[in-house]
Design a protein around this motif. Structure first.
Motif, PDB file in Angstrom:
ATOM      1  N   LYS A   5       6.546   5.926   5.989  1.00 43.91           N
ATOM      2  CA  LYS A   5       5.624   5.466   7.048  1.00 43.91           C
ATOM      3  C   LYS A   5       6.335   5.249   8.380  1.00 43.91           C
ATOM      4  O   LYS A   5       5.837   5.603   9.433  1.00 43.91           O
ATOM      5  CB  LYS A   5       4.990   4.122   6.639  1.00 43.91           C
ATOM      6  N   TYR A   6       7.506   4.617   8.305  1.00 46.40           N
ATOM      7  CA  TYR A   6       8.201   4.260   9.548  1.00 46.40           C
ATOM      8  C   TYR A   6       9.269   5.280   9.921  1.00 46.40           C
ATOM      9  O   TYR A   6      10.181   4.988  10.672  1.00 46.40           O
ATOM     10  CB  TYR A   6       8.783   2.841   9.434  1.00 46.40           C
TER      11      TYR A   6
ATOM     12  N   ASP B 236       4.029 -10.603   8.421  1.00 39.14           N
ATOM     13  CA  ASP B 236       4.711 -10.325   9.686  1.00 39.14           C
ATOM     14  C   ASP B 236       5.011  -8.833   9.731  1.00 39.14           C
ATOM     15  O   ASP B 236       5.863  -8.335   8.995  1.00 39.14           O
ATOM     16  CB  ASP B 236       6.005 -11.160   9.779  1.00 39.14           C
ATOM     17  N   ARG B 237       4.334  -8.130  10.600  1.00 42.44           N
ATOM     18  CA  ARG B 237       4.534  -6.671  10.654  1.00 42.44           C
ATOM     19  C   ARG B 237       5.537  -6.293  11.743  1.00 42.44           C
ATOM     20  O   ARG B 237       5.751  -5.113  12.015  1.00 42.44           O
ATOM     21  CB  ARG B 237       3.199  -5.952  10.866  1.00 42.44           C
ATOM     22  N   LEU B 238       6.149  -7.258  12.320  1.00 41.80           N
ATOM     23  CA  LEU B 238       7.224  -7.046  13.310  1.00 41.80           C
ATOM     24  C   LEU B 238       6.787  -6.090  14.432  1.00 41.80           C
ATOM     25  O   LEU B 238       7.569  -5.255  14.883  1.00 41.80           O
ATOM     26  CB  LEU B 238       8.494  -6.493  12.632  1.00 41.80           C
TER      27      LEU B 238
ATOM     28  N   PHE C 283      17.469   0.033   2.674  1.00 42.74           N
ATOM     29  CA  PHE C 283      17.068  -1.079   1.814  1.00 42.74           C
ATOM     30  C   PHE C 283      17.801  -0.931   0.487  1.00 42.74           C
ATOM     31  O   PHE C 283      17.832   0.169  -0.071  1.00 42.74           O
ATOM     32  CB  PHE C 283      15.552  -1.079   1.590  1.00 42.74           C
TER      33      PHE C 283
ATOM     34  N   ALA D 235       4.466  -3.728  14.170  1.00 41.15           N
ATOM     35  CA  ALA D 235       3.837  -2.487  13.703  1.00 41.15           C
ATOM     36  C   ALA D 235       2.321  -2.571  13.773  1.00 41.15           C
ATOM     37  O   ALA D 235       1.628  -1.549  13.722  1.00 41.15           O
ATOM     38  CB  ALA D 235       4.287  -2.194  12.275  1.00 41.15           C
TER      39      ALA D 235
ATOM     40  N   ASN E 110       6.902   0.806  -2.720  1.00 38.67           N
ATOM     41  CA  ASN E 110       6.707   0.135  -1.436  1.00 38.67           C
ATOM     42  C   ASN E 110       7.827   0.482  -0.457  1.00 38.67           C
ATOM     43  O   ASN E 110       7.582   0.811   0.715  1.00 38.67           O
ATOM     44  CB  ASN E 110       6.633  -1.376  -1.681  1.00 38.67           C
TER      45      ASN E 110
ATOM     46  N   GLY F 173      -0.823  -0.926   7.398  1.00 35.99           N
ATOM     47  CA  GLY F 173      -0.042  -1.843   6.545  1.00 35.99           C
ATOM     48  C   GLY F 173      -0.638  -3.225   6.573  1.00 35.99           C
ATOM     49  O   GLY F 173      -1.548  -3.526   7.345  1.00 35.99           O
TER      50      GLY F 173
ATOM     51  N   GLY G  49       1.684  -6.016   5.978  1.00 35.40           N
ATOM     52  CA  GLY G  49       2.780  -6.963   6.235  1.00 35.40           C
ATOM     53  C   GLY G  49       3.131  -7.774   4.993  1.00 35.40           C
ATOM     54  O   GLY G  49       3.847  -8.764   5.076  1.00 35.40           O
ATOM     55  N   LEU G  50       2.632  -7.329   3.858  1.00 33.53           N
ATOM     56  CA  LEU G  50       2.907  -8.086   2.627  1.00 33.53           C
ATOM     57  C   LEU G  50       3.892  -7.366   1.705  1.00 33.53           C
ATOM     58  O   LEU G  50       4.474  -7.978   0.806  1.00 33.53           O
ATOM     59  CB  LEU G  50       1.606  -8.306   1.849  1.00 33.53           C
ATOM     60  N   GLY G  51       4.066  -6.062   1.930  1.00 35.66           N
ATOM     61  CA  GLY G  51       4.860  -5.244   0.995  1.00 35.66           C
ATOM     62  C   GLY G  51       6.268  -5.762   0.759  1.00 35.66           C
ATOM     63  O   GLY G  51       6.699  -5.919  -0.391  1.00 35.66           O
ATOM     64  N   LEU G  52       6.988  -6.061   1.845  1.00 36.58           N
ATOM     65  CA  LEU G  52       8.384  -6.479   1.671  1.00 36.58           C
ATOM     66  C   LEU G  52       8.474  -7.887   1.080  1.00 36.58           C
ATOM     67  O   LEU G  52       9.339  -8.161   0.252  1.00 36.58           O
ATOM     68  CB  LEU G  52       9.139  -6.414   3.008  1.00 36.58           C
TER      69      LEU G  52
ATOM     70  N   LEU H 134      12.014 -10.085   8.488  1.00 35.54           N
ATOM     71  CA  LEU H 134      11.638  -8.860   7.781  1.00 35.54           C
ATOM     72  C   LEU H 134      10.852  -9.119   6.496  1.00 35.54           C
ATOM     73  O   LEU H 134       9.891  -8.418   6.197  1.00 35.54           O
ATOM     74  CB  LEU H 134      12.915  -8.067   7.470  1.00 35.54           C
TER      75      LEU H 134
ATOM     76  N   ASN I 121       7.449   2.743   2.895  1.00 39.52           N
ATOM     77  CA  ASN I 121       7.904   2.296   4.215  1.00 39.52           C
ATOM     78  C   ASN I 121       8.848   3.315   4.837  1.00 39.52           C
ATOM     79  O   ASN I 121       8.769   3.604   6.036  1.00 39.52           O
ATOM     80  CB  ASN I 121       8.620   0.946   4.118  1.00 39.52           C
ATOM     81  N   GLY I 122       9.761   3.847   3.978  1.00 38.33           N
ATOM     82  CA  GLY I 122      10.725   4.862   4.460  1.00 38.33           C
ATOM     83  C   GLY I 122      10.007   6.066   5.033  1.00 38.33           C
ATOM     84  O   GLY I 122      10.488   6.704   5.964  1.00 38.33           O
TER      85      GLY I 122
END
Ligand code: ADP
Length: 759
Positions: free
Chosen positions: A508-509, A552-554, A594, A556, A501, A563, A565-568, A547, A505-506
């Motif tokens: 994807k973003y 919460d996808r902030l 991270f 995105a 995950n 996404g 918004g559940l991964g983190l 975060l 993210n590293g």
């Protein structure tokens, strides 16, 4: 006879003797005349005789007068207490008077010495009067005597008082006392005896004012006896203070405190809390016993416990006892009863301390009920989730399964694109279901974990491999630092899920052509920090605290990056459930870091057998025809599996839509593998499994369970009941085929083993 009387008698006697002497002396010339006249002539003889007689008489009377004066002088001296002059030693009356005076003086001196001695003794006695003073005073309130050791203590001496009147003496040292003292002095002189405490300076005296009477009962003086009681008073005061202090403690203890006498178990003491609890004032409680206030069975119980305390001479703890109170109804008490022993170790009193636990008990009951309720709700939630996951996965199974089969067909560009959309949407939905389920399980503490020593390098390489295609698509480089064989304590699958995950993210973003670097460092004493740093857009400071919040996808969600918004949120929950921590640092525009911190673990001695087996088996191609029995009631699922095997001639698929039929087919045909659904119309799948495992004909056939019910408990239970593997719907076709291959290989090697040992 008194000396005075004796003296007077002496004088009478002396006068009479003197008269006799005077007659004798006056008779001498007459004798001379009578004798001499006739013999020698009258005249001369007369004159001579007369002169001689007169001279003799004069001489004699002068001597007497002188000695009388001497006696007079001595009498005066005697009266004034002066030493007497020496009297002339003559045996006549005057001489005897002198002698008598002399004797009287001697006697007086003796008496005076005796009085002085008596007074000295008396004084010595009074002077030694301990811890106070004794005084005598006359009717003019003048101190005739005052002494005692107490005078020194207050810095006074007898001279302050003796010879002075009350107002003179007290006026000089304590004028404020004069007014109050005078009536007491006077009362004593009037025959009254008064005792009272009187302060003097900073001391307190117990003073007695008493009359001094003569033998005839007449008050001839007053006496004051004063004893310094300051120390005693202070000790009493202190004892009183201590007593008050202890009393107020007992009084204010918020629990009922009571004391009973040993003889008849009557109450001798009660505190405020006791009065309030029982609803009686203590005046009504004291002197009575339990039977006066409580129903007989309660009183019997209390009394039995009292006896137990007194006989055992040790504390008895009564965890709960109901008690009927006057105004509060039935209350539940937690009571401790303690024997109070006397110096000989005999019980003298029984002390009881009772805490009213009615409310606490109620609260505990409510809490228990709430807990039961929460557990029921949790169970219901679990059941709901399990059901939901089943309900969602079953149609998804069809969507993804047929989508994948469609994808294998020859399709036009447009069709393939549509199929990809279907598969993408389906996978997204599947991911979402899994993540929501996991998050819920973490929140309810029901996430099953199998912690073990996991090789960091292996885990990192595996996830890096998985992410590689996605990274390559965007020209992003993924670098993994070798972890030198270090291991961490984690659930292998869950750790990979977290790392995947973070790595995803590293990527994807990240920016096109960026980099994701995975490094590590030790965190003394026994932890390891794995850092995943990217060169992406970073996370603005102001949203950092959101975060790890689920969904919460902030922002995105407004971009094209996919996404949920559940991964983190899930990663954080998983890492923490594994005893680790996760944190993030980032600056908008300069990438994010991270860090996952976990407990280091000792490396296992052998490599995992699973890996070894995979390696060994990889080369052994099985080209035998294999028969597979699929017991499943859902037609669409049956069709899906038929389609999966359609392009694989080495597999022969048998199917049964009911449990009993499945069992029969299994016994008759002895298939190489059984795929078994849990939900069947006649008998449940787990019962089919049980019967398969019981029957010697089917016992060794590998069974792979297939179900949409993906709860961990279910999986565990079925594996324990003899299933070889478990697949969840919707099926991942690739994984399905791998599982089938593995199960078939296991079946073959197991059977070989059996046949070898049979030979
Ligand atoms: P998502 O499914 O949206 O990726 P995550 O829980 O993994 O959900 O992440 C939550 C949000 O945090 C993301 O939507 C994104 O805005 C932000 N985020 C996560 N990782 C990174 C990263 N490496 N760089 C920048 N932003 C990130």
């Amino acid at each position: 006879m008194s000396p005075k009387g004796a003296g007077r008698l002496g004088l009478v006697w002396a006068n009479r003797s003197l008269r006799t002497k005077g007659v004798i002396v006056a008779a001498i010339p007459l004798v001379v005349v009578v004798v001499v006249l006739p013999v020698a002539g009258v005249t001369i003889g007369l004159i001579t005789a007369f002169l001689a007689g007169t001279s003799a008489m004069l001489l004699f009377t002068n001597g007497i007068a002188r000695r009388v004066r001497l006696n007079e002088e001595n009498a005066r001296r005697l009266a004034e207490g002066l030493p007497l002059l020496l009297p002339e030693p003559m045996g006549d009356e005057v001489g005897r008077v002198g002698l008598a005076l002399e004797r009287a003086a001697g006697l007086l001196a003796e008496r005076q010495a005796a009085i002085a001695e008596s007074e000295a003794r008396y004084r010595a006695f009074i002077r030694n009067f301990p811890n106070g003073a004794v005084a005598l005073f006359d009717h003019e309130l003048r101190f005739t005597l005052m002494d005692g050791q107490g005078l020194d203590v207050i810095g006074l001496s007898k001279e302050t008082f003796e010879g002075k009147t009350l107002s003179e003496a007290l006026g000089a040292i304590a004028p404020e006392n004069v007014r109050t003292a005078e009536p007491l002095f006077r009362a004593a002189l009037q025959g009254e005896s008064i005792t009272m405490e009187r302060p003097f300076g900073d001391r307190i005296f117990l003073v007695q004012y008493v009359p001094v009477r003569s033998e005839s009962g007449e008050v001839i003086a007053g006496m004051l006896v004063s004893v310094d009681i300051t120390d005693r008073k202070r000790a009493e005061e202190e004892a009183r203070h201590t007593q008050t202090f202890l009393d107020s403690i007992v009084e204010n203890i918020p629990n009922m405190v009571f004391v009973k006498s040993v003889e008849d178990l009557r109450f001798v003491r009660f505190n405020k809390a006791g009065e309030e609890l029982l609803g009686y004032p203590r005046a009504e409680l004291i002197g009575r016993n339990d039977y006066d206030f409580f129903p007989k069975d309660e009183a019997d119980f209390f009394t039995a416990k009292d006896r137990q305390v007194l006989e055992g001479r040790q504390l008895v703890d009564i965890a709960q006892e109901p008690i009927e109170t006057k105004s509060k109804g039935t209350r539940v008490l937690h009571t401790k009863k303690i024997p109070i022993l006397d110096e000989e170790g005999q019980p003298a009193y029984l002390l009881g301390i009772s805490e009213d636990i009615t409310e606490r008990q109620l609260a505990e009951q409510q809490l228990r009920r709430a807990k039961d309720e929460a557990e029921r709700a949790n169970r219901a939630k679990d059941e709901f989730l399990s059901r939901m996951s089943h309900e969602l996965r079953t149609p998804l199974n069809a969507v993804l399964g047929f989508g994948q089969l469609l994808d294998m067909d020859d399709l036009t560009e447009g069709q393939r694109d549509s199929v990809q959309q279907i598969l993408g949407g389906g996978r997204h939905l599947l991911g979402l279901i899994d993540e929501v389920l996991d998050i819920t399980r973490i929140a309810t503490g029901r996430l099953p974990l199998s912690p073990e020593a996991v090789s960091v390098t292996e885990a990192l390489n595996e996830v890096a491999d998985l992410i590689q295609p996605l990274a390559a698509e965007r020209g992003i480089q993924v670098r993994v630092e070798d972890a030198n064989g270090l291991h961490v304590l984690a659930d292998r699958q869950r750790l990979k899920q977290v790392l995947l995950n973070l790595l995803a993210n590293g990527v994807k973003y990240n920016r096109e052509g960026g980099e994701v670097a995975i490094t590590w460092e030790r965190s003394p004493p026994d932890r390891l920090r794995i850092r995943i740093a990217d060169t992406g857009r970073g996370i603005p400071k102001e949203v950092m605290e959101r975060l790890f919040a689920p969904f919460d996808r902030l922002g995105a969600e407004t971009t094209t990056v996919e996404g949920t918004g559940l991964g983190l949120a899930l990663s954080k929950g998983l890492v923490e459930a594994m005893g680790g921590s996760i944190e993030a640092e980032s600056e908008a525009g300069s990438g994010s870091v991270f860090t996952v911190e976990l407990q280091l673990a000792e490396a296992p001695l052998q490599r995992y057998r699973r890996d070894g087996e995979a390696g060994d088996d990889a080369g052994g191609d099985e080209v035998l025809t294999r028969s597979i029995l699929y017991i499943e009631d859902n037609l669409s699922n049956l069709k899906l599996i038929e389609r999966v095997f359609a392009g694989r001639p080495q597999f022969r698929l048998l199917s049964a839509m009911q449990g009993r039929l499945g069992l029969e087919l299994a016994r008759e045909n002895g298939p190489d593998l059984i795929l078994l659904d849990l939900h069947l119309p006649d008998i449940p799948g787990d019962e089919v499994l049980r019967q398969l495992r019981q029957d010697p004909a089917t016992r060794r056939i590998p069974v792979v369970m297939i179900s949409a019910d993906a709860t961990h408990g279910q999986v565990k239970r079925l594996l324990a009941a003899g299933a070889d593997d478990y697949l969840t719907k919707p099926l991942d076709v690739k994984r399905f085929l791998e599982t089938v291959d593995a199960a078939l290989r296991r079946g073959v090697s197991g059977r070989r083993k059996v046949s070898r040992s049979a030979r």
